[in-house]
Scaffold this active site. Structure first.
Site, PDB file in Angstrom:
ATOM      1  N   LYS A  13       0.832  -1.209   0.000  1.00  0.00           N
ATOM      2  CA  LYS A  13       0.000   0.000   0.000  1.00  0.00           C
ATOM      3  C   LYS A  13       0.873   1.270   0.000  1.00  0.00           C
ATOM      4  CE  LYS A  13      -1.997  -1.220   3.890  1.00  0.00           C
ATOM      5  NZ  LYS A  13      -1.279  -2.495   4.151  1.00  0.00           N
ATOM      6  N   ARG A 166       0.030  -9.019  13.663  1.00  0.00           N
ATOM      7  CA  ARG A 166      -0.562  -8.055  12.726  1.00  0.00           C
ATOM      8  C   ARG A 166      -1.459  -8.764  11.718  1.00  0.00           C
ATOM      9  NH1 ARG A 166       4.498  -5.388  10.387  1.00  0.00           N
ATOM     10  NH2 ARG A 166       3.105  -4.188   9.056  1.00  0.00           N
TER      11      ARG A 166
END
Ligand code: AP5
Length: 212
Positions: A13, A166
């Site tokens: 991203k 995560r």
């Protein structure tokens, strides 16, 4: 154009946003970058979120929503923006709707083993903010930033234990946003496993921008 970049940790991203912001001339707003800058500068916000980021957990919604709401009031967002890493929970997405109109939600898809390879090899330069990879995007001199000459470091949350957490946090709290935005007709899937240049081209194609 107001665009959200969605996808698991390491999907690329930040890498694609850094390229896309130049093409589209809009700011790249990364909540992760904002938190890391606050930690580096030892601000009250930084002290509050330091251990949360290191563990791979999420910063509380209310704090993150206020921060983004304030950031989107700044003048540079008037022509659009890329939101990278926000929203990350359903309450964040619901709050965002009260202060922003989103045109596209880009869902970057990448297989899990590639995610692990990308995160374990990522190195960052704290001063310049540039992101490298020891194999896929190495600096000219090993371990040294091309721009500032500073030593590269590994993000605290790229260490193995935090990465596992995560990914779990992503699956539990963020993945439901894919369905949320699919129902709103905003999702565009982009294969994030190709080279950054090809991923950028796929992204521009799905939002209808001709790069040539
Ligand atoms: P954040 O910084 O947003 O982390 P993330 O979403 O886990 O994303 P990453 O930065 O790890 O990955 P990326 O997809 O940007 O990949 P990158 O381009 O760097 O958030 C960090 C923390 O902040 C969170 O854990 C949380 O604690 C907190 N936080 C942030 N936002 C929050 C929110 N909204 N609510 C609550 N808490 C929040 O690429 C990774 C590596 O791969 C790099 O080395 C890169 O060079 C390489 N690479 C990238 N693309 C390619 C490619 N196409 N080919 C080859 N290599 C590539």
């Amino acid at each position: 154009m107001n665009i959200i970049f969605l996808g698991p940790p390491g999907a690329g991203k930040g890498t694609i946003a850094a390229l896309a912001k130049e093409v589209l001339s809009i700011p790249h707003i990364s909540t992760g970058d904002i938190f890391r800058a606050a930690i580096k500068n030892e601000t009250p916000l930084g002290k509050q979120v330091k251990s949360i980021l290191a563990s791979g957990e999420l910063v509380p919604d209310a704090l993150t929503i206020d921060l983004v709401n304030e950031r989107l009031k700044e003048d540079d967002t008037s022509g659009g923006y890329i939101l990278d890493g926000f929203p990350r929970t359903i309450p964040q997405a619901e709050a965002l709707e009260t202060f922003a109109d989103i045109d596209f939600v880009i869902n970057f898809t990448v297989e899990r083993d590639m995610i692990i390879r990308r995160l374990s090899g990522r190195r960052i330069a704290k001063e310049s903010g540039k992101v490298y990879h020891i194999i896929y995007n190495p600096p000219r001199v090993e371990g040294i930033c091309d721009i500032t000459g500073e030593s590269l470091i590994q993000r605290e949350d790229d260490k193995e234990e935090a990465v596992v957490n995560r990914l779990e946090v992503y699956e539990r709290q963020t993945e439901p946003l894919i369905e949320y935005y699919t129902e709103k007709g905003l999702i565009r899937n982009v294969d994030g496993s190709d080279t950054p240049e090809k991923v950028l081209a796929s992204f521009l194609a799905v939002i209808g921008v001709d790069k040539s």
